[in-house]
Design an enzyme around this catalytic site. Structure first.
Site, PDB file in Angstrom:
ATOM      1  N   GLY A  76       4.092   4.051   3.397  1.00  0.00           N
ATOM      2  CA  GLY A  76       3.719   2.842   2.661  1.00  0.00           C
ATOM      3  C   GLY A  76       3.813   1.645   3.579  1.00  0.00           C
ATOM      4  O   GLY A  76       4.290   1.763   4.712  1.00  0.00           O
ATOM      5  N   LYS A  77       3.333   0.513   3.155  1.00  0.00           N
ATOM      6  CA  LYS A  77       3.495  -0.722   3.937  1.00  0.00           C
ATOM      7  C   LYS A  77       3.161  -1.896   3.047  1.00  0.00           C
ATOM      8  O   LYS A  77       2.328  -1.799   2.144  1.00  0.00           O
ATOM      9  CB  LYS A  77       2.547  -0.726   5.137  1.00  0.00           C
ATOM     10  CG  LYS A  77       2.999  -1.626   6.273  1.00  0.00           C
ATOM     11  CD  LYS A  77       4.073  -0.930   7.096  1.00  0.00           C
ATOM     12  CE  LYS A  77       4.457  -1.711   8.326  1.00  0.00           C
ATOM     13  NZ  LYS A  77       5.270  -0.907   9.233  1.00  0.00           N
ATOM     14  N   GLY A  78       3.799  -3.035   3.326  1.00  0.00           N
ATOM     15  CA  GLY A  78       3.512  -4.233   2.539  1.00  0.00           C
ATOM     16  C   GLY A  78       3.493  -5.466   3.407  1.00  0.00           C
ATOM     17  O   GLY A  78       3.878  -5.426   4.578  1.00  0.00           O
ATOM     18  N   SER A 104       0.844  -1.194   0.000  1.00  0.00           N
ATOM     19  CA  SER A 104       0.000   0.000   0.000  1.00  0.00           C
ATOM     20  C   SER A 104       0.876   1.239   0.000  1.00  0.00           C
ATOM     21  O   SER A 104       1.770   1.376   0.840  1.00  0.00           O
ATOM     22  CB  SER A 104      -0.906  -0.018   1.243  1.00  0.00           C
ATOM     23  OG  SER A 104      -1.571   1.220   1.367  1.00  0.00           O
TER      24      SER A 104
END
Ligand code: NAD
Length: 418
Positions: A105-107, A60
């Site tokens: 962001g992040k994943g 994201s």
């Protein structure tokens, strides 16, 4: 641990709460409540026995108004689209409250890494890196480690990216090993900011940190380092827990020896200086001066919050209190240092790593720690200023007031684009 609160809804309610104190239009606030984009992808890799297995993965990119998206990659069975969306939003406001020129962001990949061999994890990580390649880069999106990922996975992602791009670009990812362009001080940075923020809060509240009692929930990277450093500052760590349970000694124990015990046996439980074994919930509700939740989201729900007895909470974990718990703790006058500030040491030293990578010039650990100290103290001062100016009763809202204003200012200054 409660699973009731959806983390994305928690994030949005925190933004809504702060927005009531800001002179920013609803249309702009609406934009600041959703990710700009979310990659959802399916990765199929070959297992060691020759069979294929599919994994769902996300990245994201929440907001890039202040700089490249920045945030970790998590490997966990409970990773979900909403969790990743929420974590990417928290990253956006975290980089803003500490005022570093990055977005959020992040994943994550849905899996339990304990069920896979190292070579399977390498194939999976490289497969994810291949999917991420078009959207990451040192000026686009810079991933980092999170729960169940570390230097090893970051090195694989960097190598895959650099091979495919035919370049050397260590700043494409942070949290690397020192030999691959990592920074001194990165491993300790999250625990360090958690305790710097706690020290500043004690000072602000005119409370003595010397001899103060501390309970730490979660004894991984963030939790155990916080325990070690707060002990060095003169506080007394009386309780700790991990996923197997908790330990308690009202007279305190040596946090480093407790970590050695965990390294040897897999858990803090059974550590010899512990007087009593207690449950995870009991660790969270002990009558201590400082509580450090350092495990996963939603550790404290409304019911548990009613029993929390700490005076100050410094959130090493992301989102450890549900919004309903936050309300209860506000009523009880517990001073909660929010995650976006308390655990921002990780992303701040990631930023220093990125700066060093770009300059190809590396700093001493002493310099890293000094710069981190300045960033966290400045962020805490900005929080206090907003807290007092707006006559707020929740430091979390104060942090969001500062952070949202900074993101909104960057958005406004950029002007509009069709
Ligand atoms: P980690 O995997 O090293 O440690 C997690 C710890 O929590 C382990 O000791 C595990 O046993 C424990 N745990 C799991 N479930 C538990 C439960 N129900 N009760 C008690 N303990 C439990 O992870 P970490 O890197 O220390 O991250 C912890 C939290 O800090 C996460 O929320 C993460 O997002 C946040 N955080 C970490 C960093 C970082 O740099 N490591 C940076 C910012 C935020």
């Amino acid at each position: 641990m409660s699973q009731e609160a959806n983390p994305f809804e928690s994030l949005q309610s925190q933004i809504d709460e702060a927005a009531t104190y800001l002179d920013i239009g609803d249309d702009v606030i609406e934009r600041l409540k959703y990710p700009e984009r979310v990659l959802e992808t399916n990765l199929t890799i070959e297992r060691d026995d020759g069979t294929l297995e599919r994994f769902k993965a996300f990245r994201s990119q929440f907001n890039g108004d202040r700089g490249p998206y920045k945030g970790g990659i998590r490997y966990h069975p409970q990773v979900s689209r909403d969790e990743v969306r929420a974590l990417s939003g928290w990253m956006t406001y975290k980089t803003a409250i500490v005022d570093i020129p990055l977005g959020g962001g992040k994943g994550g990949i849905i899996l339990d890494p304990d069920d896979y061999s190292e070579s399977e994890l390498e194939r999976l990580t490289r497969s994810f890196a291949k999917e991420l390649r078009p959207m990451i880069g040192e000026d686009r999106d810079v991933p980092a480690p999170d729960v169940n990922t570390g230097q090893r996975e970051m090195n694989w992602i960097k190598d895959t990216y650099e091979t495919l791009e035919n370049t050397t670009e260590p700043g494409v990812i942070t949290g690397k090993a020192l030999d691959s362009g990592g920074s001194e001080g990165r491993v300790e940075a999250t625990g360090r900011s958690t305790v710097i923020a706690a020290r500043e809060a004690f000072d602000y509240l005119d409370k003595d940190l010397e001899g103060a009692t501390v309970a730490v929930q979660g004894y991984g990277n963030a939790g155990w380092i916080a325990a070690k450093l707060i002990d060095e500052m003169g506080a007394t760590v009386v309780a700790a827990s991990d996923s197997s349970g908790g330990i308690y000694n009202p007279d305190g124990f040596d946090p480093v020896a407790a970590k050695d015990h965990k390294n040897e046996t897999g858990s803090v439980v059974g550590y010899e200086e512990s007087e009593e074994e207690i449950t995870n919930d009991e660790v969270l509700t002990l009558d201590v001066d400082l509580l450090i939740p350092a495990a996963l989201e939603n550790a404290v729900d409304e019911d548990l919050a009613a029993d929390v007895s700490a005076d100050v909470i410094s959130e090493a974990a992301n989102g450890p209190l549900t919004p309903a718990a936050d309300e209860v703790l506000k009523e009880k006058d517990v001073f909660v240092i929010p995650d976006i500030l308390a655990n921002a040491g990780g992303v701040t030293v990631s930023y220093f790593e990125w700066v060093q990578n770009r300059q190809r010039f590396y700093w001493s650990e002493e310099r890293v720690n000094e710069e981190l100290e300045t960033v966290i103290v400045d962020a805490f001062d900005a929080l206090v200023e907003a807290y007092e100016e707006n006559d707020l009763d929740n430091p979390r809202t104060a942090a969001y007031v500062v952070a949202i204003q900074r993101v909104a200012d960057a958005f406004a200054e950029a002007g509009s684009w069709p």
